[in-house]
Design an enzyme around this catalytic site. Structure first.
Site, short mmCIF file in Angstrom:
data_model
loop_
_atom_site.label_atom_id
_atom_site.label_comp_id
_atom_site.label_asym_id
_atom_site.label_seq_id
_atom_site.Cartn_x
_atom_site.Cartn_y
_atom_site.Cartn_z
N ALA A 72 0.89 -1.16 0.00
CA ALA A 72 0.00 0.00 0.00
C ALA A 72 0.92 1.20 0.00
CB ALA A 72 -0.91 0.01 1.22
N ASN A 128 -4.77 3.46 -14.73
CA ASN A 128 -4.88 2.68 -13.49
C ASN A 128 -6.23 3.00 -12.87
OD1 ASN A 128 -4.72 1.57 -10.98
ND2 ASN A 128 -2.80 2.56 -10.38
N CYS A 131 -6.25 0.59 -8.54
CA CYS A 131 -5.47 0.61 -7.29
C CYS A 131 -6.44 0.32 -6.14
CB CYS A 131 -4.81 1.97 -7.11
SG CYS A 131 -3.98 2.10 -5.53
N LYS A 166 -6.30 -0.81 -17.06
CA LYS A 166 -5.86 -1.86 -16.15
C LYS A 166 -6.96 -2.16 -15.13
CE LYS A 166 -2.07 -3.27 -13.22
NZ LYS A 166 -0.74 -2.86 -12.75
N ILE A 192 -4.29 -8.51 -14.20
CA ILE A 192 -5.03 -7.74 -13.22
C ILE A 192 -4.10 -6.88 -12.37
CG2 ILE A 192 -6.97 -9.34 -12.92
CD1 ILE A 192 -5.45 -10.59 -10.51
N THR A 267 6.25 -8.50 -9.45
CA THR A 267 6.84 -9.01 -8.21
C THR A 267 8.04 -9.95 -8.45
OG1 THR A 267 4.74 -8.77 -7.09
CG2 THR A 267 6.27 -10.31 -6.09
C1 FMN Z 1 5.25 -2.39 -4.80
C2 FMN Z 1 4.19 -2.39 -5.86
C3 FMN Z 1 3.76 -1.17 -6.39
C4 FMN Z 1 2.77 -1.14 -7.39
N1 FMN Z 1 2.40 0.06 -7.92
C5 FMN Z 1 1.49 0.09 -8.95
C6 FMN Z 1 1.16 1.32 -9.59
O1 FMN Z 1 1.68 2.40 -9.27
N2 FMN Z 1 0.23 1.28 -10.58
C7 FMN Z 1 -0.37 0.11 -11.01
O2 FMN Z 1 -1.20 0.14 -11.93
N3 FMN Z 1 -0.04 -1.07 -10.43
C8 FMN Z 1 0.87 -1.11 -9.43
N4 FMN Z 1 1.21 -2.32 -8.86
C9 FMN Z 1 0.56 -3.56 -9.35
C10 FMN Z 1 1.41 -4.28 -10.40
O3 FMN Z 1 1.63 -3.49 -11.54
C11 FMN Z 1 0.77 -5.61 -10.83
O4 FMN Z 1 -0.50 -5.37 -11.37
C12 FMN Z 1 0.62 -6.58 -9.66
O5 FMN Z 1 1.74 -6.51 -8.80
C13 FMN Z 1 0.45 -8.04 -10.12
O6 FMN Z 1 1.56 -8.49 -10.87
P1 FMN Z 1 2.80 -9.31 -10.21
O7 FMN Z 1 2.21 -10.42 -9.43
O8 FMN Z 1 3.63 -9.75 -11.38
O9 FMN Z 1 3.51 -8.33 -9.34
C14 FMN Z 1 2.20 -2.36 -7.86
C15 FMN Z 1 2.64 -3.58 -7.31
C16 FMN Z 1 3.62 -3.61 -6.33
C17 FMN Z 1 4.07 -4.95 -5.78
#
Ligand code: FMN
Length: 306
Positions: A72, A128, A131, A166, A192, A267
């Site tokens: 968060a 986005n 969020c 998104k 997602i 991640t």
């Molecule tokens: C630390 C962190 C910050 C994130 N910040 C954003 C963001 O600024 N905007 C957004 O659309 N998604 C954000 N996400 C979500 C990721 O882009 C992604 O949708 C989500 O982590 C699932 O993919 P993953 O499992 O490969 O991480 C963030 C995720 C993490 C872990």
């Protein structure tokens, strides 16, 4: 002859391979994005940027759990006025498409930020609307089809670059939301964003994150994300970008079979480093070759035959 097995045309963007950096995992700087491209990414998405600078939430903003991360951050960002410098710099040094992630507190804000990003050189925008932890933006918009439609239409009228939307998994029917976005002109859908979650420390008895709730990412959400992509593919015709828990080529293949035309990785960079893009594309290429496919597009949605 050049091997074109991994090339994709994603809503007009030409990618040498279908792996993309997910929004927000790394900082904003052009150098960081460059290091991801060096790791093999076919395109990059920036962290979400809004109209005004935002500090974000108090620490801790990220917690590691057994099967992923809960974050968060509170959308910390320098504001689009400052960020355009980074977009211009990134455009000078990157040889892959640059997608700028945008958030806003109204349709006008989404459009104003998108226009500034597009004018600075962004090749596409990713809205986005998903969020899970900032009030009056993100999933508060992405959960309401009428409001989302207005946002997409206003942005589409303001820019002539591809607009991706998104989506949040924190809804009753992601296909309904996807349909609303596609009907009002979204050029592609990313599925997602994170899944609303929390973690509590038994010793202190306190919620761990400064904001109490956050978004779960990583391997825990992969089956949820695959289901979302599958659902959306059954309903809409626009390209889908799969995202959620992808860490190796098998994960990526699963998303393509469910209906994704490209994938984003977030991640896994924390655990595997930026080379994860190269490992995924190499494995994907070997899989396609072994199975006799000439291009990754041939496996998109294949699992829907059953
Ligand atoms: C630390 C962190 C910050 C994130 N910040 C954003 C963001 O600024 N905007 C957004 O659309 N998604 C954000 N996400 C979500 C990721 O882009 C992604 O949708 C989500 O982590 C699932 O993919 P993953 O499992 O490969 O991480 C963030 C995720 C993490 C872990």
């Amino acid at each position: 002859m050049k091997d074109n097995r991994l090339t994709v045309n994603l809503a007009g963007l030409k990618l040498a391979n279908p792996t993309i950096l997910a929004s927000g995992i790394l900082g904003y700087s052009a150098e960081t994005l460059e290091s991801i491209v060096a790791g093999g990414a076919g395109a990059v998405v920036t962290k979400s940027v809004g109209l005004k600078p935002r500090v974000g939430y108090a620490n801790p903003t990220v917690v590691q759990v057994d099967c992923g991360l809960i974050n968060a951050m509170g959308l910390p960002n320098p504001g689009i006025g400052e960020f355009v410098k980074e977009i211009r710099q990134a455009k000078k040094v990157l040889n892959v498409p640059l997608i700028v992630s945008v958030y806003g507190f109204s349709e006008e804000e989404y459009a104003a930020v998108s226009k500034k990003a597009a004018d600075a050189g962004a090749d596409a925008l990713e809205l986005n609307v998903s969020c899970p932890h900032v009030k009056e933006t993100g999933s508060e918009i992405g959960q309401k089809p009428e409001i989302l439609s207005k946002v997409v239409k206003t942005v589409k009228d303001a820019v002539d670059k591809p607009v991706f939307v998104k989506l949040s998994p924190n809804v009753t029917s992601i296909a309904d939301i996807a349909e609303a976005a596609a009907k009002t002109g979204a050029d592609a859908l990313t599925a997602i964003n994170t899944v609303k979650a929390m973690a509590i420390d038994p010793e202190t008895t306190m919620p761990i994150l400064g904001n109490k709730f956050g978004g779960l990412s990583g391997s825990a959400i992969k089956p949820i994300a695959v289901r979302c992509v599958y659902d959306i593919y059954e309903r809409v015709k626009v390209p889908i970008i799969g995202c959620g828990g992808i860490a190796d080529w098998r994960d990526a293949v699963e998303f393509f079979l469910a209906g994704a035309s490209a994938v984003q990785i977030g991640t896994a960079i924390a655990t595997k480093g930026s080379n994860v893009f190269r490992t995924v594309t190499r494995g994907l290429n070997a899989y396609l070759k072994r199975k006799g496919f000439k291009n990754v597009g041939e496996i998109v949605g294949l699992s829907h035959r059953y």
